[in-house]
Design a protein around this motif. Structure first.
Motif, short mmCIF file in Angstrom:
data_model
loop_
_atom_site.label_atom_id
_atom_site.label_comp_id
_atom_site.label_asym_id
_atom_site.label_seq_id
_atom_site.Cartn_x
_atom_site.Cartn_y
_atom_site.Cartn_z
N LEU A 183 0.83 -1.21 0.00
CA LEU A 183 0.00 0.00 0.00
C LEU A 183 0.86 1.25 0.00
O LEU A 183 0.54 2.24 -0.67
N ASN B 19 -0.96 4.69 -1.33
CA ASN B 19 -2.34 4.66 -0.85
C ASN B 19 -2.32 4.79 0.68
O ASN B 19 -2.49 3.82 1.42
N GLU C 189 -5.56 3.63 2.83
CA GLU C 189 -5.65 2.18 3.04
C GLU C 189 -4.51 1.67 3.91
O GLU C 189 -4.67 0.70 4.65
N SER D 40 -5.00 -0.58 7.15
CA SER D 40 -4.31 -1.87 7.26
C SER D 40 -3.55 -1.97 8.58
O SER D 40 -3.67 -2.96 9.31
#
Length: 461
Positions: A200, A205, A208, A212
């Motif tokens: 990610l 990102n 996200e 996570s």
């Protein structure tokens, strides 16, 4: 230690779910142990789906074709991991394994088994590329070794499942039962498991990435999560500024050393003899004629294997990688020498009644030593030595080599012990282990508890 593991429970749950595909990969490479006696007519001919006994050559190909398919799998999976992410790739590669099990459940010809076993190898081989990478990337420095070793734990659990259930089910029923872990894995992984934080971060990102890490590190507060987001992002961005290609593995001194170490460990693992022992375990016990029922001996060996891999996962972050694999290689070498000696005496018609227990004891002890170090450490080292921007490419090379060697050993082993004797086969593997122990002692660095930057500095020196 237990309190720390409870704090990290979400990581262990995610790793457990992901490792269900490793469980099925273990079934893939041990499937032939209980199934070949059903296909070659040694068991009840009425349950042979082929309608005739399979020849020695056909049995060799059925046993070895998954390794051939596994050579192709990593090429596809390595590219997919950088595009789709680790989690989605794991779900995708479970599909060909599921399809292959369905084909074998209803197969009535050797060709159908060839095709299904090859497809099964494509999916299972991909697991060896993606899963170690995913496990390392969701873990933290202090539990990275333990979580990485779950991969080997589930592989050996798949072996044990095959040895316990396989002898007592028909080929069709066994293949259908093997579908259950995949049917659990696919929806559970999709719903529960987060994507790898490093992946990610590599796609920038950040939203996200935070989600996570929040799921994986529930014991941390918001500020600590934000700090880890920044650390992971910075590390990956620094690495991405130096984008690596396959050629860079051979141009960079650090990466080249890491690749040599990894490929050396993979080669030692495959030529230590386990590749021959697992698919032909029942056959070995039948030839040994130790007095114990081969199926019982095989189940006992599989149970010991699971216990040994669990012990390894507990010790790897305490004792260290180098000591464990040294003990593993040296112990495996000794067991192979003793095992070869038994078959040598038996082949020259010496009375072995007084030591009829020796082949079972030696093989079980060999499995213990192998699983303490040689089974988990090469894949743990693979996940630790390479930065994220080159890890998928290194894993692809390592997995292709792994299954090329796996295919060679499994294919030639029946001919090796048929024409040269079982004693020669085991002594050949013992010599490989002895050479490997010497090389490990002088050249393998210790990576226990070290961050990626520390490991890279260690390789540079």
């Amino acid at each position: 230690m237990q309190q720390q593991k409870l704090k990290n429970l979400p990581v262990y749950v995610s790793a457990f779910i992901a490792c269900l595909v490793a469980f099925v990969a273990g079934i893939t490479f041990s499937w032939s142990s209980p199934m070949l006696p059903k296909l070659n007519g040694n068991k009840d001919p009425d349950i042979n789906p082929l309608g005739r006994p399979a020849t020695l050559l056909e049995q060799s190909w059925i046993a070895s074709l998954p390794a051939l398919g596994a050579i192709l799998g990593p090429l596809i999976a390595g590219l997919a991991a950088d595009k789709l992410g680790r989690k989605k790739t794991l779900i995708v590669i479970a599909c060909p394994v599921l399809v292959s099990l369905l084909i074998m459940a209803f197969a009535t010809s050797v060709l159908e088994f060839y095709i299904a076993r090859f497809i099964m190898g494509v999916g299972s081989g991909s697991v060896f590329t993606i899963l170690p990478m995913y496990l390392v990337e969701i873990a933290e420095d202090q539990n990275r070794g333990t979580i990485s070793c779950l991969f080997s734990n589930f592989i050996s659990s798949g072996f044990l499942f095959t040895y316990i259930v396989g002898p007592y089910l028909s080929v069709q029923n066994f293949c259908l039962v093997c579908l259950i872990p995949l049917l659990v894995f696919i929806p559970t992984c999709f719903i529960w498991n987060p994507e790898s934080p490093q992946f990610l971060a590599s796609t920038n990102n950040l939203k996200e990435l935070k989600i996570s890490l929040s799921k994986l590190r529930k014991y941390k507060n918001t500020e600590e999560i934000e700090e880890e987001v920044l650390n992971v992002s910075k590390t990956v961005q620094d690495l991405n500024q130096n984008q690596c290609t396959m050629k860079d593995l051979f141009k960079s001194r650090v990466l080249c050393r890491a690749l040599i170490i990894t490929l050396g460990l993979i080669t030692l693992q495959q030529f230590s003899g386990i590749t021959a022992v697992i698919p032909y375990m029942e056959t070995i016990f039948e030839i040994a004629n130790s007095g114990m029922v081969p199926e019982t001996s095989t189940i006992l060996a599989g149970a010991v294997q699971v216990i040994a891999t669990i012990a390894a996962s507990s010790l790897v972050d305490i004792v260290g990688r180098k000591i464990l694999i040294l003990v593993s290689t040296t112990g495996a070498c000794f067991c192979l020498i003793v095992l070869g000696l038994y078959f040598f005496l038996k082949s020259y018609d010496y009375s072995v009644d007084a030591i009829s227990w020796l082949p079972v004891a030696s093989l079980i002890l060999y499995i213990v030593f192998f699983n303490v170090g040689l089974a988990p450490i090469p894949w743990t080292i693979l996940g630790e030595l390479f930065p994220p921007n080159i890890k998928a490419k290194a894993a692809t090379i390592a997995t292709i080599l792994n299954f090329t060697e796996n295919f060679i050993v499994v294919l030639i082993f029946p001919s090796l012990f048929t024409y040269f004797g079982m004693d020669f086969a085991f002594w050949f593997f013992a010599i490989i282990c002895a050479c490997g122990a010497v090389i490990i002692y002088y050249f393998l660095p210790e990576t226990k508890g070290k961050s990626l930057n520390e490991i890279q500095t260690l390789l540079q020196k």
